[in-house]
Design a protein around this motif. Structure first.
Motif, mmCIF file in Angstrom:
data_model
loop_
_atom_site.group_PDB
_atom_site.id
_atom_site.type_symbol
_atom_site.label_atom_id
_atom_site.label_comp_id
_atom_site.label_asym_id
_atom_site.label_seq_id
_atom_site.Cartn_x
_atom_site.Cartn_y
_atom_site.Cartn_z
ATOM 1 N N TRP A 42 0.843 -1.206 0.000
ATOM 2 C CA TRP A 42 0.000 0.000 0.000
ATOM 3 C C TRP A 42 0.874 1.250 0.000
ATOM 4 O O TRP A 42 0.661 2.179 -0.783
ATOM 5 C CB TRP A 42 -0.903 -0.049 1.228
ATOM 6 N N ALA A 43 1.879 1.257 0.862
ATOM 7 C CA ALA A 43 2.748 2.425 0.987
ATOM 8 C C ALA A 43 3.559 2.669 -0.280
ATOM 9 O O ALA A 43 3.710 3.812 -0.728
ATOM 10 C CB ALA A 43 3.692 2.241 2.181
ATOM 11 N N LYS A 44 4.084 1.601 -0.859
ATOM 12 C CA LYS A 44 4.891 1.755 -2.068
ATOM 13 C C LYS A 44 4.045 2.318 -3.208
ATOM 14 O O LYS A 44 4.516 3.160 -3.989
ATOM 15 C CB LYS A 44 5.490 0.410 -2.466
ATOM 16 N N THR A 45 2.817 1.877 -3.301
ATOM 17 C CA THR A 45 1.915 2.394 -4.331
ATOM 18 C C THR A 45 1.632 3.876 -4.114
ATOM 19 O O THR A 45 1.703 4.684 -5.043
ATOM 20 C CB THR A 45 0.596 1.601 -4.323
ATOM 21 N N LEU A 46 1.328 4.252 -2.869
ATOM 22 C CA LEU A 46 1.054 5.650 -2.557
ATOM 23 C C LEU A 46 2.268 6.537 -2.819
ATOM 24 O O LEU A 46 2.124 7.692 -3.243
ATOM 25 C CB LEU A 46 0.652 5.790 -1.091
ATOM 26 N N ALA A 47 3.459 6.018 -2.563
ATOM 27 C CA ALA A 47 4.667 6.816 -2.757
ATOM 28 C C ALA A 47 4.774 7.312 -4.193
ATOM 29 O O ALA A 47 5.197 8.447 -4.436
ATOM 30 C CB ALA A 47 5.904 5.992 -2.390
ATOM 31 N N GLY A 48 4.373 6.473 -5.135
ATOM 32 C CA GLY A 48 4.389 6.886 -6.531
ATOM 33 C C GLY A 48 3.254 7.819 -6.894
ATOM 34 O O GLY A 48 3.415 8.712 -7.740
ATOM 35 N N GLU A 49 2.124 7.659 -6.226
ATOM 36 C CA GLU A 49 0.953 8.464 -6.554
ATOM 37 C C GLU A 49 1.020 9.879 -5.983
ATOM 38 O O GLU A 49 0.462 10.809 -6.570
ATOM 39 C CB GLU A 49 -0.307 7.770 -6.018
ATOM 40 N N LEU A 50 1.677 10.055 -4.843
ATOM 41 C CA LEU A 50 1.573 11.312 -4.095
ATOM 42 C C LEU A 50 2.831 12.163 -4.102
ATOM 43 O O LEU A 50 2.796 13.312 -3.640
ATOM 44 C CB LEU A 50 1.188 11.008 -2.635
ATOM 45 N N ALA A 51 3.924 11.651 -4.608
ATOM 46 C CA ALA A 51 5.196 12.366 -4.508
ATOM 47 C C ALA A 51 5.146 13.744 -5.155
ATOM 48 O O ALA A 51 5.739 14.698 -4.639
ATOM 49 C CB ALA A 51 6.315 11.533 -5.124
ATOM 50 N N ALA A 52 4.460 13.868 -6.275
ATOM 51 C CA ALA A 52 4.410 15.156 -6.978
ATOM 52 C C ALA A 52 3.680 16.225 -6.173
ATOM 53 O O ALA A 52 3.809 17.423 -6.459
ATOM 54 C CB ALA A 52 3.735 14.981 -8.338
ATOM 55 N N ASP A 53 2.935 15.822 -5.147
ATOM 56 C CA ASP A 53 2.231 16.774 -4.283
ATOM 57 C C ASP A 53 3.060 17.185 -3.076
ATOM 58 O O ASP A 53 2.546 17.859 -2.166
ATOM 59 C CB ASP A 53 0.914 16.162 -3.797
ATOM 60 N N GLY A 54 4.333 16.768 -3.032
ATOM 61 C CA GLY A 54 5.173 17.093 -1.883
ATOM 62 C C GLY A 54 4.930 16.182 -0.698
ATOM 63 O O GLY A 54 5.227 16.544 0.442
ATOM 64 N N ILE A 55 4.393 14.993 -0.980
ATOM 65 C CA ILE A 55 4.048 14.037 0.075
ATOM 66 C C ILE A 55 4.928 12.799 -0.075
ATOM 67 O O ILE A 55 5.005 12.218 -1.163
ATOM 68 C CB ILE A 55 2.567 13.631 -0.018
ATOM 69 N N THR A 56 5.593 12.404 0.994
ATOM 70 C CA THR A 56 6.397 11.187 0.976
ATOM 71 C C THR A 56 5.726 10.104 1.806
ATOM 72 O O THR A 56 5.001 10.390 2.769
ATOM 73 C CB THR A 56 7.816 11.437 1.522
ATOM 74 N N VAL A 57 5.991 8.862 1.422
ATOM 75 C CA VAL A 57 5.416 7.713 2.120
ATOM 76 C C VAL A 57 6.538 6.701 2.348
ATOM 77 O O VAL A 57 7.141 6.205 1.382
ATOM 78 C CB VAL A 57 4.286 7.055 1.307
ATOM 79 N N ASN A 58 6.812 6.409 3.602
ATOM 80 C CA ASN A 58 7.899 5.489 3.938
ATOM 81 C C ASN A 58 7.490 4.561 5.078
ATOM 82 O O ASN A 58 6.555 4.853 5.831
ATOM 83 C CB ASN A 58 9.150 6.275 4.353
#
Length: 262
Positions: free
Chosen positions: A166-182
């Motif tokens: 779930w996190a890895k998928t979100l990391a690709g979806e949200l990065a352009a919004d200045g949001i990181t997921v780790n």
């Protein structure tokens, strides 16, 4: 190094004890206003009053069960209505031990609700505010089992892997919004969870608890268990501006016990 979290608002789950509590303290020390979430109202209230506030923050708390999706959504909606949440730390207790093939369906369903559905519920509540602010940090405290499954933790291994996906998928979806997921992956850490696992191993084997603990500690290159504050330090760093280009990672904090290369 830009580590200040002044002006940022953090929501920390499982904050009443262990890694969640230590994370709340670290984030508050860096200047974040911290909202605590767990089931124990009395414990949360006392912790909120004791958190560092040298930057003028006003900390608060919400008593809710992560497994109660409706109550969790209601609490999250009320929280963000008062202002954006910039940091979300997903952290909740692991499922009971046991083999994967013997676990009944209800155990998998309960764990999926408490971990994946709870995280998704909170994400959808805080995401609009993160996007509007151009700043977001999602950190999931999960387990080294996403690198190497741990024998005897069948349901936990399965659900933790689902959280990592779930996190890895979100990391690709949200990065352009200045949001990181780790993800942060604690190894053997001195918490109530470890105490319970040690007690269960001792009971199942008929061996002294101290012997079991010494054996597990000896399997770690550092030859000791970690402290909750050591895991919390990594969580807190990933929440800072200095970590803006770290995204989609799963970082073990385990004294070198994990042997996997990726």
């Amino acid at each position: 190094m830009h580590l200040s979290l002044e002006g940022r608002h953090a929501l920390v789950c499982g904050a009443s004890q262990g890694i969640g509590r230590a994370t709340a303290v670290e984030l508050a020390q860096l200047g974040a206003r911290v909202s605590l979430l767990a089931r124990s109202a009395d414990t949360l209230e006392a912790l909120a009053q004791s958190l560092p506030c040298q930057h003028g923050q006003q900390h608060d708390w919400r008593a809710v069960d992560m497994a109660d999706t409706a109550a969790l959504a209601e609490a999250a909606t009320a929280l963000v209505s008062a202002g954006p949440v910039h940091i979300l730390v997903n952290n909740t207790g692991g499922p009971p031990g046991g083999s994967a093939h013997q676990a009944d369906r209800a155990a998998y369903e309960a764990a999926f609700r408490q971990h994946v559905l709870a995280a998704q519920t909170l994400l959808q509540a805080v995401l609009p505010g993160m996007r509007a602010e151009g700043y977001g940090r999602l950190v999931n405290v999960i387990s080294t089992s996403v690198k190497e499954p741990i024998p005897g933790l069948g349901v936990s291994n399965t659900i933790r892997a689902a959280m990592a996906g779930w996190a890895k998928t979100l990391a690709g979806e949200l990065a352009a919004d200045g949001i990181t997921v780790n993800n942060v992956l604690p190894g053997y850490t001195r918490t109530a969870r470890l105490d319970g696992l040690l007690a269960a191993k001792a009971a199942a084997s008929g061996r002294p608890l101290e012997e079991i603990a010494d054996e597990l500690a000896a399997s770690v290159p550092a030859r000791r268990f970690g402290e909750a504050s050591e895991v919390a330090a990594m969580v807190a760093f990933l929440c800072t501006p200095a970590a803006a280009y770290i995204n989609g990672t799963s970082i073990p904090v385990d004294g070198g016990r994990t042997r996997a290369l990726n």
